[in-house]
Motif scaffolding. Structure first.
Motif, PDB file in Angstrom:
ATOM      1  N   THR A  22       5.183   7.836   7.270  1.00 16.61           N
ATOM      2  CA  THR A  22       5.145   7.892   7.933  1.00 16.61           C
ATOM      3  C   THR A  22       3.143   7.320   8.534  1.00 16.61           C
ATOM      4  O   THR A  22       2.882   6.734   9.716  1.00 16.61           O
ATOM      5  CB  THR A  22       5.202   8.864   8.277  1.00 16.61           C
ATOM      6  N   LYS A  23       2.252   6.491   7.510  1.00 13.84           N
ATOM      7  CA  LYS A  23       1.432   6.302   8.042  1.00 13.84           C
ATOM      8  C   LYS A  23       0.408   6.743   8.911  1.00 13.84           C
ATOM      9  O   LYS A  23      -0.288   6.658   9.453  1.00 13.84           O
ATOM     10  CB  LYS A  23       1.253   4.488   8.403  1.00 13.84           C
ATOM     11  N   ILE A  24       0.380   8.152   8.761  1.00 15.23           N
ATOM     12  CA  ILE A  24       0.009   9.209   9.838  1.00 15.23           C
ATOM     13  C   ILE A  24      -1.406   9.475   8.347  1.00 15.23           C
ATOM     14  O   ILE A  24      -0.662  10.034   7.522  1.00 15.23           O
ATOM     15  CB  ILE A  24       0.802  10.496   9.699  1.00 15.23           C
ATOM     16  N   LEU A  54       2.052  12.439   0.055  1.00 15.64           N
ATOM     17  CA  LEU A  54       1.915  11.309  -0.096  1.00 15.64           C
ATOM     18  C   LEU A  54       3.251  10.568  -0.181  1.00 15.64           C
ATOM     19  O   LEU A  54       3.292   9.631   0.621  1.00 15.64           O
ATOM     20  CB  LEU A  54       1.529  11.260  -1.850  1.00 15.64           C
ATOM     21  N   TYR A  55       4.007  10.866  -0.081  1.00 14.44           N
ATOM     22  CA  TYR A  55       5.375  10.144   0.046  1.00 14.44           C
ATOM     23  C   TYR A  55       6.241  10.242   1.874  1.00 14.44           C
ATOM     24  O   TYR A  55       6.162   9.216   2.091  1.00 14.44           O
ATOM     25  CB  TYR A  55       6.871  11.398   0.230  1.00 14.44           C
ATOM     26  N   TYR A  58       0.765  -1.540   0.235  1.00 12.84           N
ATOM     27  CA  TYR A  58      -0.009  -0.117   0.117  1.00 12.84           C
ATOM     28  C   TYR A  58       0.555   1.697  -0.251  1.00 12.84           C
ATOM     29  O   TYR A  58       1.106   2.329  -0.867  1.00 12.84           O
ATOM     30  CB  TYR A  58      -1.062  -0.274   1.079  1.00 12.84           C
ATOM     31  N   SER A  59       1.874   1.100   0.858  1.00 16.21           N
ATOM     32  CA  SER A  59       2.687   2.579   0.952  1.00 16.21           C
ATOM     33  C   SER A  59       3.499   2.501  -0.124  1.00 16.21           C
ATOM     34  O   SER A  59       3.399   3.470  -0.574  1.00 16.21           O
ATOM     35  CB  SER A  59       3.853   2.155   2.331  1.00 16.21           C
TER      36      SER A  59
END
Length: 132
Positions: free
Chosen positions: A97-99, A91-92, A38-39
């Motif tokens: 960080t998945k924040i 987006l980066y 996903y990331s």
């Protein structure tokens, strides 16, 4: 002869392209082991948008050469540049960080890019004259 704006646009577009390639390579090689699927998709989407808009900035440089007195070209260029930076860098950061709330910032950048491209289309339609 080119104007200072045209020269500045070309330099900024070149640096934007260099940054995009470096960030893309870093993601593909240095971050691959650390990003889940996903990331990784989010990161790649950010690189793609940044790449295509960096190419677009070169196109705007050409249009500014054709329309050296257009102040709207400057607005279009910076709307797209700032929009791309907000879009891609949010987006980066989200990918790294998945924040998740950072995803709410991304559409601001996308909206600025859309406005900038629409403005450019308007400028080309209204200000570029065709020789008969």
């Amino acid at each position: 002869m080119i104007t200072q704006n045209t020269k500045n646009f070309m330099v900024i577009a070149a640096f934007m392209m260099a940054i995009t390639i470096a960030i893309g390579a870093f993601g593909a090689h240095g971050l691959k082991p650390y990003l889940d699927e996903y990331s990784s998709e989010i990161y790649e989407k950010a690189v793609s948008y940044q790449f295509y808009n960096a190419l677009g900035l070169f196109f705007i440089s050409f249009v500014s050469f054709l329309l050296p007195r257009s102040s709207k070209i400057v607005k279009s260029f910076y709307l797209i540049l700032i929009g791309t930076m907000i879009f891609s860098f949010s987006l980066y950061t989200l990918a790294l960080t998945k924040i998740m709330w950072l995803g709410a910032i991304t559409p601001i950048g996308g909206s600025l890019m859309i406005i900038g491209w629409i403005l450019l289309g308007y400028i080309i339609f209204k200000e570029l004259k065709i020789d008969d």
